[in-house]
Write a protein that holds these residues in place. Structure first.
Motif, short mmCIF file in Angstrom:
data_model
loop_
_atom_site.label_atom_id
_atom_site.label_comp_id
_atom_site.label_asym_id
_atom_site.label_seq_id
_atom_site.Cartn_x
_atom_site.Cartn_y
_atom_site.Cartn_z
N VAL B 68 -14.97 37.04 37.59
CA VAL B 68 -14.73 35.91 38.04
C VAL B 68 -14.19 34.83 36.97
O VAL B 68 -13.26 34.25 37.21
CB VAL B 68 -15.96 35.39 38.71
N SER B 69 -14.78 34.85 35.88
CA SER B 69 -14.43 33.98 34.83
C SER B 69 -13.00 34.51 34.37
O SER B 69 -12.20 33.46 34.03
CB SER B 69 -15.41 34.06 33.48
N ALA B 70 -12.86 35.77 34.18
CA ALA B 70 -11.27 36.15 33.85
C ALA B 70 -10.36 35.77 34.95
O ALA B 70 -9.18 35.31 34.39
CB ALA B 70 -11.26 37.65 33.52
N LEU B 71 -10.87 35.78 36.22
CA LEU B 71 -9.69 35.60 37.25
C LEU B 71 -9.45 33.97 37.10
O LEU B 71 -8.42 33.43 37.14
CB LEU B 71 -10.60 35.48 38.52
N GLY B 72 -10.46 33.17 36.49
CA GLY B 72 -10.19 31.41 36.14
C GLY B 72 -9.25 31.32 35.35
O GLY B 72 -8.25 30.73 35.14
N VAL B 73 -9.31 32.39 34.17
CA VAL B 73 -8.20 32.19 32.98
C VAL B 73 -6.84 32.64 33.68
O VAL B 73 -5.69 31.92 33.39
CB VAL B 73 -8.51 33.15 31.81
N THR B 74 -6.69 33.53 34.47
CA THR B 74 -5.52 33.93 35.08
C THR B 74 -4.91 32.95 35.95
O THR B 74 -3.76 32.51 35.92
CB THR B 74 -5.68 35.36 36.12
N GLU B 240 -7.80 37.37 30.32
CA GLU B 240 -7.62 37.29 31.85
C GLU B 240 -7.84 38.35 32.68
O GLU B 240 -8.63 39.56 32.08
CB GLU B 240 -6.04 36.91 32.18
N LEU B 241 -7.60 38.50 33.99
CA LEU B 241 -8.33 39.28 34.92
C LEU B 241 -8.02 40.83 34.43
O LEU B 241 -8.64 41.65 34.28
CB LEU B 241 -7.67 39.10 36.23
N PHE B 242 -6.62 41.18 34.13
CA PHE B 242 -6.42 42.50 33.85
C PHE B 242 -6.79 43.00 32.30
O PHE B 242 -7.41 44.02 32.43
CB PHE B 242 -4.87 42.58 33.55
N TYR B 243 -6.91 41.99 31.54
CA TYR B 243 -7.44 42.27 30.22
C TYR B 243 -8.99 42.56 30.29
O TYR B 243 -9.51 43.69 29.82
CB TYR B 243 -7.27 41.30 29.17
N GLN B 244 -9.68 41.81 31.27
CA GLN B 244 -11.04 42.04 31.47
C GLN B 244 -11.42 43.43 32.04
O GLN B 244 -12.54 43.90 31.67
CB GLN B 244 -11.51 40.84 32.27
N VAL B 245 -10.75 43.68 33.17
CA VAL B 245 -11.04 45.00 33.84
C VAL B 245 -10.63 46.20 32.96
O VAL B 245 -11.26 47.22 32.71
CB VAL B 245 -10.33 45.12 34.98
N GLN B 246 -9.49 46.01 31.89
CA GLN B 246 -9.54 46.88 30.79
C GLN B 246 -10.69 47.22 30.08
O GLN B 246 -10.90 48.43 29.73
CB GLN B 246 -8.31 46.65 30.11
N TYR B 266 -5.63 40.24 42.92
CA TYR B 266 -4.19 39.77 42.80
C TYR B 266 -3.69 39.69 44.28
O TYR B 266 -2.78 38.83 44.80
CB TYR B 266 -3.11 41.06 42.01
N VAL B 267 -3.94 40.74 45.28
CA VAL B 267 -3.65 40.66 46.67
C VAL B 267 -4.01 39.56 47.41
O VAL B 267 -3.27 38.87 47.87
CB VAL B 267 -4.10 42.06 47.23
N VAL B 268 -5.30 39.01 46.93
CA VAL B 268 -5.98 37.94 47.65
C VAL B 268 -5.37 36.73 47.18
O VAL B 268 -4.91 35.80 47.93
CB VAL B 268 -7.50 37.79 47.36
#
Lengths: 250, 289
Positions: B68-74, B240-246, B266-268
């Motif tokens: 969620v916090s990575a989502l915030g950065v995105t 950001e989101l993608f980096y975080q999931v990696q 991303y879809v949401v």
């Protein structure tokens, strides 16, 4: 009120206006006739500096349009000053050019507010007044696309009047209308003329010219061939060209 | 003398009132529908039954604090780059529409350059710009320098990413805005000029609202592209989101489940943006019906 002196204009090598002289006194209506391509519209557009002339001078109420004279030089005015001059000159277009995203009321109130002439509320009151004059008070909240062509042109006339212009110019105001809608627009223009508005009207409506014009001007190939009262120019034209034109449009 | 007889053909069918219309049938269309339905069913079945999707892991991480916090950065990157990108783009568009050939050429050159450079190259470049200029000085051009700051302070990784995304976005936005302005009927400008409306107000009140109608759909595309494009800045280790999931799947090796976490987010977000687009477009459609 309007003085046009020796006005020349060409687009590239093609001369459109070749030395035009024309005077329209205050409260007078001049109707300009002539075949298409004769320079009528260009002349009209020069009067409010939508076209720059190459030579000659145009004055409205004594004020030189588009330039300032210093000694023997004409200095081009800045756009801001040209815009100020234009607010004294109403212009009605063949295609109305109403602002489609604004209501009828806002179309009319826009210019006085933009020029700092009236407050928003005062401009709206004035707009309703003007709508009354063209018989469309009930359309105040409509958008232009919801109106017929004739109604749109009447709104456009009200919009041109919102700045209390010294003169109003009409560029073929009925040419884009269905034949049955021409009458309502001409009625509004007739009322304007009776109320003493100074007007130049480019049109093909000979009947309107005969009835309303103080002066009829016949133009051909960038020149004024003849001008005078309607009885003279329309009924006993001195040029063969005028005669042949009139015989075709009448 | 011969006689001419006219024979009127007698109607052999029933009266017109009894005629029924039979719609044409298209069996191939039904066959096509059947094939697609089978494929969709297979896909859904796989999603539900293939353990490789690893839905429990997906559920565990989908709303976790790190994601969620990575989502915030995105979202931040998207918001900054959208606002700044379109602001710079608007300036460039005005330059390209100006009467000055010089300004037009400069704006054209900008668009040419920044459309030519891949975004990923730019982002790595801005991330490393302190090698080129270790210190940035502010003062009078070619004159004395008033104060200096270390470049690294100004170009934090996030700052470098925002600058890269903004400059990239500005080139595209400029073209979108310019095309929107050009699509407005010239008669509108003539009418505004004839009414003596000041230049800036002409643009803001008459041109822009009408240009918005053609700008908006393409601009929305750009914002959605940007939202997903922010995943590129993962190359400079921004959280950001993608980096975080990696990072997470690097630790627990649940690659597919974590890619799905990012994908669904991303879809949401894209769906929300599409909804916003719908309402903004409706606002600017005033007077078109």
């Amino acid at each position: 009120m309007i003085e046009i002196r020796d006005v020349h204009k060409s687009f590239g090598a093609h001369g459109v206006l070749k030395g035009i002289d024309l005077d329209v006194a205050a409260g007078e209506v001049a109707v300009v006739l002539g075949p298409s391509g004769s320079g009528k519209s260009t002349l009209l557009r020069s009067v409010n500096h939508l076209e720059k002339v190459d030579r000659g001078q145009i004055r409205v109420d004594g004020e030189l349009i588009g330039y300032r004279r210093r000694g023997n030089r004409l200095h081009e005015l800045k756009e801001r000053d040209v815009l100020k001059q234009r607010s004294a000159i109403g212009f009605v277009f063949q295609n109305f050019n109403l602002f489609p995203h604004l209501t009828v009321l806002d179309n009319i109130a826009e210019a006085p507010v933009a020029n700092g002439r009236l407050s928003k509320d005062r401009a709206r009151v004035r707009a309703v007044e003007l709508l009354g004059r063209v018989g469309l008070v009930d359309k105040a909240d409509a958008y232009p696309r919801q109106l017929s062509g004739g109604q749109q042109q009447r709104v456009a006339i009200a919009r041109a009047l919102a700045l209390d212009p010294k003169v109003v110019l009409f560029d073929e105001p009925t040419s884009a209308l269905d034949p049955e809608l021409v009458g309502e627009v001409l009625d509004v223009m007739r009322d304007l003329a009776r109320s003493g508005t100074t007007m130049i009207v480019v049109t093909h409506e000979i009947g309107f010219a005969r009835e309303v014009a103080d002066t009829v001007v016949f133009m051909d190939d960038g020149r004024v061939l003849e001008q005078g009262p309607p009885s003279l120019v329309l009924d006993s034209p001195s040029h063969e060209r005028t005669r042949s034109f009139l015989s075709k449009v009448l | 003398m011969g006689r001419v007889t006219l024979s009127v053909p007698r109607p052999t069918t029933s009266a017109p009132a009894d005629l029924r219309v039979v719609p044409a049938r298209y069996p191939l269309r039904w066959a096509g529908i059947a094939v697609v339905l089978v494929l969709l069913a297979q896909f859904a079945h796989g999603l539900a039954t293939n353990p490789g999707w690893d839905w429990p892991t997906f559920a565990a991480f989908f709303a976790s604090g790190a994601v969620v916090s990575a989502l915030g950065v995105t979202l931040q990157l998207t918001a900054y780059a959208t606002v700044l990108g379109f602001a710079v783009g608007a300036v460039l568009a005005v330059m390209r529409l100006s009467h000055s050939r010089f300004l037009r050429t400069v704006a054209w050159g900008y668009v040419w350059a920044f459309r030519s450079i891949p975004l990923i190259v730019q982002i790595i470049f801005w991330f490393n710009v302190s090698y080129l200029y270790p210190q940035l000085g502010f003062g009078i051009p070619f004159g004395p320098v008033l104060f200096t700051v270390p470049t690294q302070d100004l170009f934090s990784p996030l700052g470098a990413a925002v600058i890269g995304l903004t400059l990239h976005q500005a080139a595209y936005s400029a073209e979108i805005i310019r095309s929107g302005v050009l699509a407005v009927d010239p008669g509108q400008l003539q009418a505004a000029a004839a009414l003596g409306i000041p230049r800036f107000r002409q643009f803001r009140r008459i041109v822009l609202p009408q240009a918005m109608r053609s700008i908006l759909p393409t601009a929305a595309n750009e914002v959605i592209g940007l939202l997903k494009g922010t995943s590129i800045v993962s190359v400079v280790a921004i959280n950001e989101l993608f980096y975080q999931v990696q990072v997470i799947y690097g630790r627990n090796a649940r690659v597919v489940a974590l890619l799905m976490v990012a994908t669904v987010w991303y879809v949401v977000l894209t769906s929300v943006l599409s909804l916003v687009q719908h309402y903004v477009e409706r606002h600017y459609a005033k007077g078109s019906r």
